[in-house]
Design a protein around this motif. Structure first.
Motif, PDB file in Angstrom:
ATOM      1  N   SER A  57     -12.483   3.029  -8.797  1.00 40.74           N
ATOM      2  CA  SER A  57     -11.160   3.625  -8.579  1.00 40.74           C
ATOM      3  C   SER A  57     -10.052   2.612  -8.861  1.00 40.74           C
ATOM      4  O   SER A  57      -8.995   2.990  -9.388  1.00 40.74           O
ATOM      5  N   ASP A 101      -7.126   8.107  -4.924  1.00 45.51           N
ATOM      6  CA  ASP A 101      -8.535   7.726  -5.061  1.00 45.51           C
ATOM      7  C   ASP A 101      -8.766   6.333  -4.484  1.00 45.51           C
ATOM      8  O   ASP A 101      -9.753   6.093  -3.772  1.00 45.51           O
ATOM      9  N   VAL A 102      -7.867   5.415  -4.798  1.00 42.96           N
ATOM     10  CA  VAL A 102      -7.987   4.050  -4.281  1.00 42.96           C
ATOM     11  C   VAL A 102      -7.859   4.048  -2.759  1.00 42.96           C
ATOM     12  O   VAL A 102      -8.619   3.361  -2.052  1.00 42.96           O
ATOM     13  N   HIS A 156      -9.700   2.502 -12.613  1.00 45.06           N
ATOM     14  CA  HIS A 156      -9.006   3.683 -13.128  1.00 45.06           C
ATOM     15  C   HIS A 156      -7.495   3.575 -12.899  1.00 45.06           C
ATOM     16  O   HIS A 156      -6.700   3.949 -13.771  1.00 45.06           O
ATOM     17  N   LEU A 157      -7.112   3.083 -11.719  1.00 46.45           N
ATOM     18  CA  LEU A 157      -5.685   2.907 -11.443  1.00 46.45           C
ATOM     19  C   LEU A 157      -5.080   1.868 -12.383  1.00 46.45           C
ATOM     20  O   LEU A 157      -3.985   2.066 -12.920  1.00 46.45           O
ATOM     21  N   ALA A 180      -4.706   3.356 -15.822  1.00 44.66           N
ATOM     22  CA  ALA A 180      -3.612   4.323 -15.852  1.00 44.66           C
ATOM     23  C   ALA A 180      -2.264   3.623 -15.923  1.00 44.66           C
ATOM     24  O   ALA A 180      -1.358   4.070 -16.645  1.00 44.66           O
ATOM     25  N   ASP A 195      -2.403  10.443  -8.164  1.00 44.61           N
ATOM     26  CA  ASP A 195      -3.797  10.869  -8.086  1.00 44.61           C
ATOM     27  C   ASP A 195      -4.731   9.662  -8.074  1.00 44.61           C
ATOM     28  O   ASP A 195      -5.679   9.604  -7.284  1.00 44.61           O
ATOM     29  N   ARG A 196      -4.440   8.695  -8.943  1.00 46.82           N
ATOM     30  CA  ARG A 196      -5.268   7.486  -8.980  1.00 46.82           C
ATOM     31  C   ARG A 196      -5.096   6.652  -7.714  1.00 46.82           C
ATOM     32  O   ARG A 196      -6.063   6.067  -7.194  1.00 46.82           O
TER      33      ARG A 196
END
Length: 209
Positions: free
Chosen positions: A77, A144-145, A80-81, A84, A140-141
């Motif tokens: 996660s 998740d984190v 992904h952040l 992004a 959204d990211r």
């Protein structure tokens, strides 16, 4: 050859033998009486403590597996952040995250020990929550984190507690097994003196030396 155990495996074998001997009916009553009076209670205590140790070890292994899974999920996660933010603002966008992480690179955050990673990411979230507009992260990211870091923290706490429980159970098992060994040796010597070595050897383990 010896009737007296030395290793942990030999002690365990003798522990099981004493329980079976006393609870069974095959051995002479005089032999069963000696071991009932001198070694049965320590044997049962050692058995209970060993079972507790085995269970605690199993719990720790399961907690450790879960911790690694949560760690991988949290790292993913974070990646992904970071990706992004790179898409959104290039290096400058990723530097925003580095600022939130106290100047650390993504690889450095993921390389921290679990407790430090949870703390570092948690503090970054606190900084963000204090002024979200300043950082403009993809929500959204970020969520998740937030979720995976909380899960990682819970898994870390659970794993540490399981490790402490295993350590305590191991110490208790070691102490009770040692006490059983003393009691068993006393019972063996008395049984040999009262009934003779041939009778005792017929019902107890004999170890090569």
């Amino acid at each position: 050859m010896s009737l007296l155990p030395l290793s942990i495996d030999e002690n365990i074998q003798c522990m099981n033998t004493v329980i079976e001997l006393v609870e069974g009916t095959e051995a002479p009553e005089e032999l069963r009486t000696v071991f009932r009076d001198r070694a049965y209670t320590p044997a049962k205590t050692a058995q209970t403590d060993r079972n507790a140790q085995i269970a605690a070890q199993s719990n720790f292994k399961a907690a450790n597996v879960n911790l690694h899974a949560k760690d991988d999920k949290a790292d993913t996660s974070l990646s992904h952040l970071y990706a992004a933010m790179g898409i959104r603002g290039g290096v400058a966008g990723q530097n925003v995250l580095r600022g939130l992480w106290g100047g650390l690179k993504l690889t450095e955050v993921k390389a921290l020990n679990v407790g430090e990673q949870v703390r570092t990411v948690g503090e970054a979230i606190v900084r963000y929550d204090a002024n979200p507009a300043l950082y403009d992260l993809p929500t959204d990211r970020l969520e998740d984190v937030r979720t995976t870091n909380a899960e990682l923290g819970a898994a870390y706490t659970e794993e540490r507690a399981a490790k402490r429980a295993w350590t305590l159970a191991s110490a208790a098992s070691e102490a009770s097994m040692e006490a059983f060994g003393v009691a068993y040796r006393s019972a063996v010597r008395l049984a040999v003196a009262q009934l003779g070595e041939e009778v005792v050897i017929a019902y107890l383990p004999v170890f090569a030396r």
